[in-house]
Write a protein that holds these residues in place. Structure first.
Motif, short mmCIF file in Angstrom:
data_model
loop_
_atom_site.label_atom_id
_atom_site.label_comp_id
_atom_site.label_asym_id
_atom_site.label_seq_id
_atom_site.Cartn_x
_atom_site.Cartn_y
_atom_site.Cartn_z
N VAL A 65 0.84 -1.21 0.00
CA VAL A 65 0.00 0.00 0.00
C VAL A 65 0.86 1.25 0.00
O VAL A 65 0.60 2.20 -0.74
N ARG B 156 0.91 4.15 -2.95
CA ARG B 156 0.56 5.56 -2.67
C ARG B 156 1.71 6.50 -3.00
O ARG B 156 1.49 7.58 -3.56
N GLU C 214 -6.20 3.82 -6.05
CA GLU C 214 -6.81 2.62 -5.48
C GLU C 214 -7.65 1.86 -6.50
O GLU C 214 -7.80 0.64 -6.40
N GLN D 162 -5.62 -3.54 -5.96
CA GLN D 162 -6.27 -4.06 -4.76
C GLN D 162 -5.28 -4.97 -4.03
O GLN D 162 -4.71 -5.88 -4.62
N GLY E 266 -6.86 0.32 3.90
CA GLY E 266 -7.62 -0.16 2.76
C GLY E 266 -7.27 -1.54 2.26
O GLY E 266 -7.60 -1.89 1.11
#
Length: 406
Positions: free
Chosen positions: A21, A25, A31, A35, A71
């Motif tokens: 993640v 980012r 996003e 996934q 997330g």
């Protein structure tokens, strides 16, 4: 959308997911294009390095409070099969439903497991390898006062004088005494450490050994070296030399092997069953499977292979997470480079031992080392919860890892 699948909810799995993640980012990958999913049979990240301690039920952190804020999709299921050709895994949920989960890149981070002995009475042994096993030992110890008074009621035999065995042997005497005192039991507390080799801590080397031996002697832990357990009953342990030790508690700590899920991944393995990986933690011979933690035979500094411990699982996860994202999106991958190796060994009420380097030069002993070990075990190895920014900051593979000496 690209799918990264992390299998395993321990140190390597959690930090692989967080590292992925973070990499996404910081490289501006939306996003909607990526996934990250983590599959784990449990709802918690278990603080496995602490399971030799009392009250193990408290030594876990809810995965949703770690992964939810960043997330990561979590699937509560047990992976039973991996098909690398189809790029999918088969997972069975708690209600018996079986699903197929597809991936573009897989990170196998399912850890290691204790090698279970095959000897008469082995089903009576306890261990501290998993939370349920450690909880079963705790339940057993707490109920010893209810058993019929007899020789060996408060005797524990610990099998294996490696890292886990030494920590268990130096801790369990205090646990037994606390239980006995709470019930005003006057039975003697006895701890016996059994080791196949002719020295304690054979893999820990000669540097720490005098300190370990001194701690064992100070605590009254008896040693049976060059011997093994031949059989056991509810009340006795028979050793390979014929000695019979009256004991109600036997704790097995000898031998670790990589997760059996490694068998589904084509590639070579080392003697511990770990998959050989390249410098970016991709399994050698595969194009889309990475390994992290105790499933990976990765090279550490000075040509040494990483240990099966959280001090290597954490950075392995961070690097694997970064590299799967880089692989998928044509970014630069980063060679695995952990911090210098160190060892923190708990020695119960006598303190602890901190060593550095693969030759384990002792740096700190006694209560000063104990304070460091306690800080690592109770603070530094725990991931931030309910705080996405703090978690992603720690997921940076370039950041100095926390809790590396465990």
């Amino acid at each position: 959308m690209k799918n990264i699948l992390v299998v395993g909810g321990g140190f390597a799995g959690v930090w692989s997911a967080a590292g992925a993640v973070r990499a996404a980012r910081e490289n501006g990958i939306p996003e909607s294009e990526l996934q990250v999913t983590l599959v784990s049979s449990g709802d918690d990240m278990v603080m496995r390095p602490r399971l030799y301690e009392a009250d193990p039920e408290k030594m876990r952190v809810p995965l949703d409070r770690i992964l939810g804020p960043i997330g990561v999709r979590r699937v509560a299921a047990t992976v039973t099969h991996i098909d690398t050709a189809a790029r999918s895994v088969t997972a069975t949920g708690r209600h018996g439903r079986t699903d197929t989960i597809s991936y573009d890149r897989l990170v196998l981070a399912t850890g290691s497991q204790l090698v279970q002995p095959k000897l008469p009475g082995a089903q009576r042994m306890f261990d501290v390898d998993t939370l349920p096993a450690a909880a079963a030992l705790e339940y057993h110890l707490q109920r010893l006062p209810e058993a019929e008074p007899r020789q060996g009621r408060f005797t524990a035999v610990v099998v294996g004088a490696g890292f886990t065995g030494v920590e268990a042997a130096t801790e369990i005497g205090g646990r037994l005494k606390a239980v006995a005192d709470a019930w005003d039991c006057t039975d003697p507390v006895r701890v016996v450490l059994v080791e196949r080799a002719d020295v304690v801590g054979p893999e820990l080397g000669p540097g720490p050994r005098p300190h370990i031996e001194s701690a064992l002697e100070s605590l009254g832990v008896e040693q049976r070296l060059g011997r093994t357990v031949e059989s056991l009953t509810e009340h006795e342990v028979r050793l390979s030399d014929g000695e019979v030790i009256p004991a109600a508690t036997v704790v097995w700590t000898a031998g670790q092997t990589a997760s059996p899920l490694t068998a589904f991944i084509p590639g070579e393995r080392d003697r511990l069953g770990r998959l050989h990986v390249d410098e970016f933690l991709r399994v050698v011979g595969t194009s889309d499977v990475y390994a992290a933690g105790d499933t990976a035979a990765a090279m550490a500094e000075e040509g040494n292979t990483v240990t099966q411990s959280c001090q290597h699982a954490m950075p392995l996860g961070r690097f694997a997470g970064h590299n799967v994202v880089a692989d998928l999106h044509g970014l630069t991958q980063v060679p695995f480079a952990p911090e210098p190796y160190g060892t923190g060994l708990d020695l119960g009420p006598t303190g602890a031992l901190i060593s550095m380097g693969w030759d384990r030069k002792v740096q700190l002993t006694g209560q000063a080392a104990k304070e460091t070990k306690v800080m690592i075990n109770t603070q530094l190895i725990y991931p931030p919860i309910d705080d996405a920014d703090a978690l992603l900051a720690q997921a940076d593979h370039n950041a100095k890892p926390v809790g590396e000496v465990v």
